[in-house]
Enzyme design. Structure first.
Site, PDB file in Angstrom:
ATOM      1  N   HIS A 102       0.858  -1.298   0.078  1.00  0.00           N
ATOM      2  CA  HIS A 102      -0.075   0.003   0.079  1.00  0.00           C
ATOM      3  C   HIS A 102       0.837   1.047   0.094  1.00  0.00           C
ATOM      4  CE1 HIS A 102      -3.259   2.986   1.070  1.00  0.00           C
ATOM      5  NE2 HIS A 102      -3.921   1.802   0.656  1.00  0.00           N
TER       6      HIS A 102
ATOM      7  N   ASP B 244      -8.063  -4.842  -0.907  1.00  0.00           N
ATOM      8  CA  ASP B 244      -8.509  -5.589  -2.194  1.00  0.00           C
ATOM      9  C   ASP B 244      -8.146  -6.984  -1.963  1.00  0.00           C
ATOM     10  OD1 ASP B 244      -7.496  -2.788  -3.400  1.00  0.00           O
ATOM     11  OD2 ASP B 244      -9.393  -3.438  -4.087  1.00  0.00           O
TER      12      ASP B 244
HETATM   13  C1  SDX Z   1      -5.780   0.600  -3.180  1.00  0.00           C
HETATM   14  O1  SDX Z   1      -4.122   5.004  -1.923  1.00  0.00           O
HETATM   15  C2  SDX Z   1      -5.255   4.085  -1.404  1.00  0.00           C
HETATM   16  O2  SDX Z   1      -5.755   4.558  -0.456  1.00  0.00           O
HETATM   17  C3  SDX Z   1      -5.708   3.180  -2.232  1.00  0.00           C
HETATM   18  C4  SDX Z   1      -6.852   2.250  -1.683  1.00  0.00           C
HETATM   19  C5  SDX Z   1      -8.020   2.977  -1.517  1.00  0.00           C
HETATM   20  O3  SDX Z   1      -8.761   2.743  -0.592  1.00  0.00           O
HETATM   21  O4  SDX Z   1      -8.240   3.956  -2.045  1.00  0.00           O
HETATM   22  O5  SDX Z   1      -6.408   1.785  -0.343  1.00  0.00           O
HETATM   23  C6  SDX Z   1      -7.192   0.833  -2.545  1.00  0.00           C
HETATM   24  O6  SDX Z   1      -5.485   1.029  -4.268  1.00  0.00           O
HETATM   25  C7  SDX Z   1      -5.219  -0.407  -2.426  1.00  0.00           C
HETATM   26  C8  SDX Z   1      -3.926  -1.038  -3.270  1.00  0.00           C
HETATM   27  C9  SDX Z   1      -4.391  -1.793  -4.522  1.00  0.00           C
HETATM   28  N1  SDX Z   1      -3.210  -2.365  -5.281  1.00  0.00           N
HETATM   29  C10 SDX Z   1      -2.662  -3.564  -5.236  1.00  0.00           C
HETATM   30  O7  SDX Z   1      -3.005  -4.491  -4.326  1.00  0.00           O
HETATM   31  C11 SDX Z   1      -1.594  -3.552  -6.460  1.00  0.00           C
HETATM   32  C12 SDX Z   1      -0.461  -4.292  -5.752  1.00  0.00           C
HETATM   33  N2  SDX Z   1       0.504  -3.556  -4.836  1.00  0.00           N
HETATM   34  C13 SDX Z   1       1.293  -2.645  -5.606  1.00  0.00           C
HETATM   35  O8  SDX Z   1       1.395  -2.580  -6.794  1.00  0.00           O
HETATM   36  C14 SDX Z   1       1.854  -1.549  -4.520  1.00  0.00           C
HETATM   37  O9  SDX Z   1       2.136  -2.090  -3.552  1.00  0.00           O
HETATM   38  C15 SDX Z   1       1.153  -0.360  -4.516  1.00  0.00           C
HETATM   39  C16 SDX Z   1       1.061   0.370  -5.930  1.00  0.00           C
HETATM   40  C17 SDX Z   1      -0.265  -0.492  -3.742  1.00  0.00           C
HETATM   41  C18 SDX Z   1       1.927   0.578  -3.758  1.00  0.00           C
HETATM   42  O10 SDX Z   1       2.980   0.870  -4.357  1.00  0.00           O
HETATM   43  P1  SDX Z   1       4.210   1.745  -3.632  1.00  0.00           P
HETATM   44  O11 SDX Z   1       3.929   2.102  -2.225  1.00  0.00           O
HETATM   45  O12 SDX Z   1       4.490   2.754  -4.880  1.00  0.00           O
HETATM   46  O13 SDX Z   1       5.367   0.627  -3.644  1.00  0.00           O
HETATM   47  P2  SDX Z   1       6.428   0.345  -4.720  1.00  0.00           P
HETATM   48  O14 SDX Z   1       5.873   0.377  -5.913  1.00  0.00           O
HETATM   49  O15 SDX Z   1       7.372   1.706  -4.503  1.00  0.00           O
HETATM   50  O16 SDX Z   1       7.091  -0.814  -4.151  1.00  0.00           O
HETATM   51  C19 SDX Z   1       8.027  -0.835  -3.073  1.00  0.00           C
HETATM   52  C20 SDX Z   1       8.692  -2.099  -3.105  1.00  0.00           C
HETATM   53  C21 SDX Z   1       9.406  -2.443  -4.445  1.00  0.00           C
HETATM   54  O17 SDX Z   1      10.405  -3.385  -4.412  1.00  0.00           O
HETATM   55  P3  SDX Z   1      11.789  -2.783  -4.417  1.00  0.00           P
HETATM   56  O18 SDX Z   1      11.788  -2.102  -5.747  1.00  0.00           O
HETATM   57  O19 SDX Z   1      12.183  -1.984  -3.311  1.00  0.00           O
HETATM   58  O20 SDX Z   1      12.918  -4.021  -4.378  1.00  0.00           O
HETATM   59  O21 SDX Z   1       7.839  -3.180  -2.806  1.00  0.00           O
HETATM   60  C22 SDX Z   1       7.663  -4.120  -3.901  1.00  0.00           C
HETATM   61  C23 SDX Z   1       8.030  -3.435  -5.164  1.00  0.00           C
HETATM   62  O22 SDX Z   1       8.744  -4.244  -6.030  1.00  0.00           O
HETATM   63  N3  SDX Z   1       6.370  -4.085  -4.023  1.00  0.00           N
HETATM   64  C24 SDX Z   1       5.789  -5.512  -4.289  1.00  0.00           C
HETATM   65  C25 SDX Z   1       4.212  -5.286  -4.245  1.00  0.00           C
HETATM   66  N4  SDX Z   1       3.973  -4.098  -3.841  1.00  0.00           N
HETATM   67  C26 SDX Z   1       5.370  -3.406  -3.757  1.00  0.00           C
HETATM   68  N5  SDX Z   1       6.359  -6.526  -4.478  1.00  0.00           N
HETATM   69  C27 SDX Z   1       5.473  -7.807  -4.545  1.00  0.00           C
HETATM   70  N6  SDX Z   1       4.211  -7.653  -4.575  1.00  0.00           N
HETATM   71  C28 SDX Z   1       3.439  -6.387  -4.259  1.00  0.00           C
HETATM   72  N7  SDX Z   1       2.311  -6.328  -4.129  1.00  0.00           N
END
Ligand code: SDX
Length: 431
Positions: A309, A366
């Site tokens: 998140h 989700d």
């Molecule tokens: C919602 O903002 C809100 O409030 C949203 C929400 C709402 O109610 O409106 O809560 C609803 O959108 C919930 C989120 C739903 N999305 C997902 O579940 C998709 C999967 N999650 C990700 O894509 C990700 O976690 C985000 C987009 C939610 C958050 O991304 P960030 O904070 O920008 O994190 P990042 O992309 O910078 O990742 C940080 C690290 C990375 O690794 P490194 O580059 O440091 O090695 O964490 C890893 C990412 O690769 N990572 C994951 C991951 N999410 C981040 N690795 C594996 N699985 C994941 N889901």
């Protein structure tokens, strides 16, 4: 006590005011930074930028806290319902009995859509993405109710109560009509005597000659799901609604923009991606172990959808509530969903594995919502539409804050230009 921040750039120092929120959050007010120093601040994706002051929802991502107008989400989930929480989020306080009755009546009276609007559906292919249909049909509310959508803050605020109730009620009706249209089923008109969620299930699943009879648990689970999605601070879609609303665009148009933003798989589309991920794991005969290994490789195609998140660096409190409700509902309905078993295994693995712990990747809202929606018979391609129905009160409340802010101005972020330096035009013959 006034706080100030001092920014030292080369041999100069700049004092910047510090703002403090009611929960003690602090922000450096850098609105005058560029005029004073020639410097802008850079924050790609606004991950550490306050675009506004808001009184609607408080999130503490470090401690997994979510409160709407001061009320903890756990208490609202236990004691309230979607319509009452929608009222709270929009108007700032829990309604008394009279206001709750009046608001509910508004929702029932505005549930039907104009016959002329029903023609819009015929313009879409049956396999159109429901969110694409929802965003454009919601935008058309501004065409059908121009008196509620004048694009003039003052006038639109005078009619706000009617527009807000209409938006919440009609988005639910349009969602049901999309479901029926895509299956070649006749539209089922709303019934004024039914509560919000029962009416939705009726419009979705009844036949012209036989009313749908839902088990009470089904309407209750849907109610909880919508309540838990009602608002969530400045997430991508809510910020979009504020951005569009700041141009004095009317409520319906701004809501349509929010629906578009929500449709992305990194945001509201994640609940669809979670089920697709669980289904793929199941179809490959994997119990989740192989998938976890692939996710730990950082391979973006193996992201654990429903995990992580942008704000929560701890458990998403909504995920805990939904996870329990999911278990209860499946037990009550006697459903054994193999995807739930896989989900539980992924959750346990993520809570144990260093890769996820180091990145503070916990289940978000989700992760379980898709499994509950499957149990409610909602097709996967309608999951994000359900999220949109739930999020409408939050979008409305945020639009209203923008519209009512006398000091407000159009949202207009800056950029750091990294393109080509000045150059002269070159005639075609010399290129
Ligand atoms: C919602 O903002 C809100 O409030 C949203 C929400 C709402 O109610 O409106 O809560 C609803 O959108 C919930 C989120 C739903 N999305 C997902 O579940 C998709 C999967 N999650 C990700 O894509 C990700 O976690 C985000 C987009 C939610 C958050 O991304 P960030 O904070 O920008 O994190 P990042 O992309 O910078 O990742 C940080 C690290 C990375 O690794 P490194 O580059 O440091 O090695 O964490 C890893 C990412 O690769 N990572 C994951 C991951 N999410 C981040 N690795 C594996 N699985 C994941 N889901």
């Amino acid at each position: 006590m006034e706080h100030t921040a001092v920014l030292k750039i080369d041999d100069k120092e700049y004092s910047l005011p510090v703002m403090v929120g009611t929960e003690g959050e602090k922000a450096v007010d850098n609105r005058k930074l560029r005029a004073a120093s020639g410097f802008m601040s850079y924050d790609q994706g606004y991950g550490n930028t306050c675009s506004c002051e808001s009184s609607i929802t408080y999130l503490d991502g470090e401690n997994g806290v979510l409160r709407h107008r001061g009320y903890p989400i756990e208490q609202l989930a236990e004691h309230s319902d979607f319509v009452e929480t929608a009222y709270l989020i929009i108007y700032g306080d829990l309604p008394n009995a009279a206001r709750r009755k009046e608001f509910g009546l508004y929702l029932r009276q505005t549930a039907a859509i104009e016959p002329q609007m029903e023609k819009i559906f015929e313009g879409y292919p049956k396999n159109a993405p429901p969110m694409a249909m929802l965003s454009s049909i919601v935008a058309s509310l501004a065409a059908h109710y121009p008196h509620l959508a004048t694009n003039n803050f003052e006038k639109d605020l005078v009619n706000f109560d009617q527009a807000a109730a209409m938006a919440i009620s009609k988005i639910r009706t349009i969602a049901a009509l999309i479901y029926r249209y895509q299956r070649g089923l006749p539209a089922i008109p709303p019934r004024q005597e039914l509560p919000f969620c029962d009416n939705f299930l009726h419009m979705m699943y009844s036949d012209p000659d036989k009313d749908y009879q839902s088990a009470p648990e089904v309407a209750r689970a849907l109610n909880l799901l919508l309540l838990l999605h009602a608002d969530h601070e400045q997430n991508c879609s809510t910020s979009t609604v504020r951005m569009v609303g700041s141009s004095a665009a009317n409520l319906f148009t701004s809501l349509s923009a929010g629906i578009c933003a929500l449709s992305g798989p990194l945001h509201g589309g994640a609940n669809v991606a979670v089920i697709q991920m669980l289904q793929n794991i199941h179809d490959e005969g994997d119990d989740g172990t192989r998938f976890i290994q692939a996710a730990k490789s950082g391979d973006k195609s193996h992201r654990l959808m429903g995990f992580g998140h942008a704000v929560y660096r701890n458990f998403d409190p909504r995920a805990k509530i939904i996870g329990k409700a999911c278990e209860d509902l499946l037990n009550k309905l006697g459903i054994k969903d193999p995807l739930l078993d896989i989900a539980r295994k992924l959750e346990q693995a993520a809570l144990r594995e260093d890769y996820f712990i180091a990145r503070k990747l916990y289940p978000n809202v989700d992760f379980y919502s898709g499994i509950i929606m499957r149990a409610l018979g909602i097709p996967v391609n309608m999951f994000t539409v359900i999220f949109a129905i739930g999020r409408t009160p939050g979008w409305i409340a945020n639009w209203r804050e923008v519209a009512a802010d006398a000091r407000g101005r159009i949202y207009r972020p800056r950029q750091l230009y990294v393109g080509p330096l000045p150059r002269d035009y070159v005639e075609m013959a010399r290129r």
